[in-house]
Design a protein around this motif. Structure first.
Motif, PDB file in Angstrom:
ATOM      1  N   UNK A   1      37.653  48.118  38.777  1.00  0.00           N
ATOM      2  CA  UNK A   1      37.996  48.785  40.035  1.00  0.00           C
ATOM      3  C   UNK A   1      38.096  47.810  41.201  1.00  0.00           C
ATOM      4  N   UNK A   2      37.489  46.634  41.070  1.00  0.00           N
ATOM      5  CA  UNK A   2      37.454  45.690  42.186  1.00  0.00           C
ATOM      6  C   UNK A   2      38.833  45.058  42.406  1.00  0.00           C
ATOM      7  N   UNK A   3      39.301  44.937  43.657  1.00  0.00           N
ATOM      8  CA  UNK A   3      40.623  44.364  43.916  1.00  0.00           C
ATOM      9  C   UNK A   3      40.813  42.957  43.356  1.00  0.00           C
ATOM     10  N   UNK A   4      39.735  42.185  43.236  1.00  0.00           N
ATOM     11  CA  UNK A   4      39.832  40.834  42.666  1.00  0.00           C
ATOM     12  C   UNK A   4      39.287  40.785  41.244  1.00  0.00           C
ATOM     13  N   UNK A   5      39.112  41.962  40.627  1.00  0.00           N
ATOM     14  CA  UNK A   5      38.527  42.009  39.280  1.00  0.00           C
ATOM     15  C   UNK A   5      39.347  41.310  38.222  1.00  0.00           C
ATOM     16  N   UNK A   6      40.674  41.196  38.437  1.00  0.00           N
ATOM     17  CA  UNK A   6      41.506  40.519  37.438  1.00  0.00           C
ATOM     18  C   UNK A   6      41.100  39.061  37.253  1.00  0.00           C
ATOM     19  N   UNK A   7      40.394  38.484  38.238  1.00  0.00           N
ATOM     20  CA  UNK A   7      39.964  37.089  38.118  1.00  0.00           C
ATOM     21  C   UNK A   7      38.944  36.895  37.007  1.00  0.00           C
ATOM     22  N   UNK A   8      38.287  37.980  36.586  1.00  0.00           N
ATOM     23  CA  UNK A   8      37.278  37.886  35.534  1.00  0.00           C
ATOM     24  C   UNK A   8      37.826  38.235  34.165  1.00  0.00           C
ATOM     25  N   UNK A   9      39.106  38.654  34.079  1.00  0.00           N
ATOM     26  CA  UNK A   9      39.668  39.019  32.790  1.00  0.00           C
ATOM     27  C   UNK A   9      39.734  37.786  31.887  1.00  0.00           C
TER      28      UNK A   9
ATOM     29  N   UNK B   1      40.826  53.912  49.536  1.00  0.00           N
ATOM     30  CA  UNK B   1      41.698  55.031  49.876  1.00  0.00           C
ATOM     31  C   UNK B   1      42.475  55.574  48.684  1.00  0.00           C
ATOM     32  N   UNK B   2      42.881  54.695  47.756  1.00  0.00           N
ATOM     33  CA  UNK B   2      43.766  55.177  46.685  1.00  0.00           C
ATOM     34  C   UNK B   2      43.219  54.942  45.287  1.00  0.00           C
ATOM     35  N   UNK B   3      42.084  54.269  45.147  1.00  0.00           N
ATOM     36  CA  UNK B   3      41.541  54.016  43.816  1.00  0.00           C
ATOM     37  C   UNK B   3      42.275  52.870  43.136  1.00  0.00           C
ATOM     38  N   UNK B   4      42.657  53.060  41.876  1.00  0.00           N
ATOM     39  CA  UNK B   4      43.326  52.006  41.091  1.00  0.00           C
ATOM     40  C   UNK B   4      44.596  51.536  41.797  1.00  0.00           C
ATOM     41  N   UNK B   5      44.690  50.231  42.040  1.00  0.00           N
ATOM     42  CA  UNK B   5      45.844  49.670  42.725  1.00  0.00           C
ATOM     43  C   UNK B   5      47.002  49.522  41.760  1.00  0.00           C
ATOM     44  N   UNK B   6      48.237  49.833  42.174  1.00  0.00           N
ATOM     45  CA  UNK B   6      49.355  49.919  41.233  1.00  0.00           C
ATOM     46  C   UNK B   6      49.732  48.603  40.569  1.00  0.00           C
ATOM     47  N   UNK B   7      49.387  47.475  41.168  1.00  0.00           N
ATOM     48  CA  UNK B   7      49.743  46.191  40.573  1.00  0.00           C
ATOM     49  C   UNK B   7      48.638  45.620  39.677  1.00  0.00           C
ATOM     50  N   UNK B   8      47.496  46.294  39.576  1.00  0.00           N
ATOM     51  CA  UNK B   8      46.366  45.720  38.861  1.00  0.00           C
ATOM     52  C   UNK B   8      46.612  45.514  37.363  1.00  0.00           C
ATOM     53  N   UNK B   9      47.258  46.449  36.632  1.00  0.00           N
ATOM     54  CA  UNK B   9      47.491  46.177  35.198  1.00  0.00           C
ATOM     55  C   UNK B   9      48.269  44.887  34.968  1.00  0.00           C
ATOM     56  N   UNK B  10      49.315  44.651  35.755  1.00  0.00           N
ATOM     57  CA  UNK B  10      50.095  43.418  35.605  1.00  0.00           C
ATOM     58  C   UNK B  10      49.272  42.201  36.011  1.00  0.00           C
ATOM     59  N   UNK B  11      48.455  42.319  37.060  1.00  0.00           N
ATOM     60  CA  UNK B  11      47.624  41.198  37.504  1.00  0.00           C
ATOM     61  C   UNK B  11      46.585  40.842  36.450  1.00  0.00           C
ATOM     62  N   UNK B  12      46.002  41.867  35.810  1.00  0.00           N
ATOM     63  CA  UNK B  12      45.012  41.589  34.753  1.00  0.00           C
ATOM     64  C   UNK B  12      45.670  40.868  33.579  1.00  0.00           C
ATOM     65  N   UNK B  13      46.871  41.308  33.214  1.00  0.00           N
ATOM     66  CA  UNK B  13      47.584  40.641  32.110  1.00  0.00           C
ATOM     67  C   UNK B  13      47.832  39.174  32.448  1.00  0.00           C
ATOM     68  N   UNK B  14      48.289  38.905  33.676  1.00  0.00           N
ATOM     69  CA  UNK B  14      48.590  37.535  34.076  1.00  0.00           C
ATOM     70  C   UNK B  14      47.330  36.674  34.106  1.00  0.00           C
TER      71      UNK B  14
END
Length: 398
Positions: free
Chosen positions: A30-38, A233-246
């Motif tokens: 859920x964290x906006x910078x969570x993809x950094x830990x993937x 405000x909106x929960x899951x950010x729409x670009x997060x799945x792609x950011x996690x993959x990258x």
């Protein structure tokens, strides 16, 4: 018998650890910078204080302390991994990601390269695509709008930079970026505002250290708010799945580069450019599928399965203690069941409906970000909002 008891105790501890690990994973997602830990191998130290003699209220106290420990630990790891401040660009002249040059002036601007002295240059997304001669620029202003993701190699972003302003201490290097827009989000007043983002593949290598790669996200949320505030405000950010993959792909590239010290630079750059192209495709594809889902939701909205009716129901049944005032955004919050929260502006218009955990609601009240609404605010909201929602519902059924 003793062995059976030991196995039972071990099972209980294992179950508690699995549940805690699951909660940590969910917070990371859920964290906006969570993809950094993937894909990483970092560990989190959690402090637990459990009284030997459980007095009344001990569980709530221990739960709050453990939750704070998890949040603090995650924030420390993310700050360590995120070489740059979330949403900001690294200014080479100031050697900082927090200076006045590091952030776009509006949500419509993207990074357009460094000037000779290392100061970042930002442009409106449409102007940037014109400079890049992208033939799809007109689609930004079509109806309905399409999201355009444009890739740029790193050398084009640093070609004006003088050698004296390159950061040799950290070995900071931009390998390329994807600019994407428009995303569309509501402001507190309920108006739609366009948002453009810059996704950068960057690396750093201090003298004598290993090169580390990361995905840096640059942008400003609507009304000049930090990007991390969007999740509230909106929960899951729409670009997060792609950011996690990258980010996961970058972790694999980093491990491969660590194993092979003599990795060919040309081959490495080719892999990174392929990653950027894959990120652009995923951003566009996810946005198209999201628009289709949104279209289905709008159809259900017209048919009567509408969030406004849930807001109407929760507002009508809410106790005065469930009505709060956001001291920063000057909006009114109506708390419903199972963490539902409906945000109204002071004109009584429903801005958005989201969910919050009990701990989030408690922390916001303790930090005085949310206070109890006054009797006048409550009376005004009930009168204006209920009338507005009822009129809207009657109009949609005609």
């Amino acid at each position: 018998m003793a062995k059976r008891a030991d196995r039972g105790e071990q099972h209980t501890v294992a179950l508690a650890l699995r549940l805690l690990a699951k909660e940590i994973s969910q917070r990371i997602r859920r964290h906006p910078s969570g993809h950094l830990l993937e894909g990483g191998d970092e560990t989190l130290e959690v402090r637990l204080r459990i009284p030997i003699h459980q007095h009344k209220g001990w569980l709530e106290i221990a739960q709050e302390a453990a939750a704070a420990s998890v949040s603090d630990g995650l924030q420390q790891i993310l700050v360590h991994l995120a070489v740059f401040h979330p949403g900001h660009l690294y200014c080479l002249r100031c050697a900082s990601a927090s200076c006045e040059h590091s952030l776009p002036k509006s949500g419509q601007e993207v990074f357009a390269g460094y000037g000779p002295s290392g100061v970042p240059r930002f442009l409106d997304l449409g102007q940037w695509l014109l400079e890049q001669r992208d033939p799809r620029v007109d689609l930004l202003y079509a109806t309905p709008r399409r999201l355009i993701a444009h890739t740029t190699i790193g050398s084009e972003l640093t070609d004006q930079l003088l050698p004296a302003f390159r950061d040799a201490d950290s070995g900071y290097h931009i390998h390329g970026q994807v600019t994407a827009g428009w995303y569309s989000f509501p402001t507190v007043q309920g108006f739609e505002e366009s948002l453009a983002l810059s996704f950068q593949v960057v690396s750093s290598r201090p003298p004598g250290g290993q090169r580390r790669f990361g995905l840096n996200l640059i942008g400003v949320a609507p009304e000049d708010q930090p990007l991390e505030n969007l999740f509230d405000r909106i929960g899951e950010l729409p670009w997060m799945p792609a950011a996690r993959w990258a980010q996961d792909a970058l972790r694999q590239i980093e491990r491969a580069a660590t194993r092979s010290q003599a990795i060919d630079d040309e081959k490495l750059e080719k892999r990174l450019q392929g990653l950027l192209s894959g990120l652009a495709r995923r951003l566009e594809r996810h946005h198209r599928s999201r628009r289709r889902r949104t279209g289905h939701a709008e159809q259900r909205h017209r048919q009567g399965d509408r969030p406004t009716w849930k807001a109407l129901s929760d507002l009508a049944s809410a106790k005065d203690d469930d009505l709060l005032f956001d001291t920063r955004k000057k909006t009114l919050i109506v708390l419903g069941d199972r963490g539902r929260a409906h945000v109204f502006n002071q004109a009584g218009k429903l801005v958005t409906s989201i969910r919050y955990s009990p701990s989030t609601i408690r922390r916001r009240r303790e930090r005085h970000l949310w206070r109890s609404a006054t009797d006048e605010e409550i009376a005004s909201l009930r009168e204006v909002a209920l009338a507005s929602l009822e009129n809207e519902g009657q109009a949609s059924n005609e």
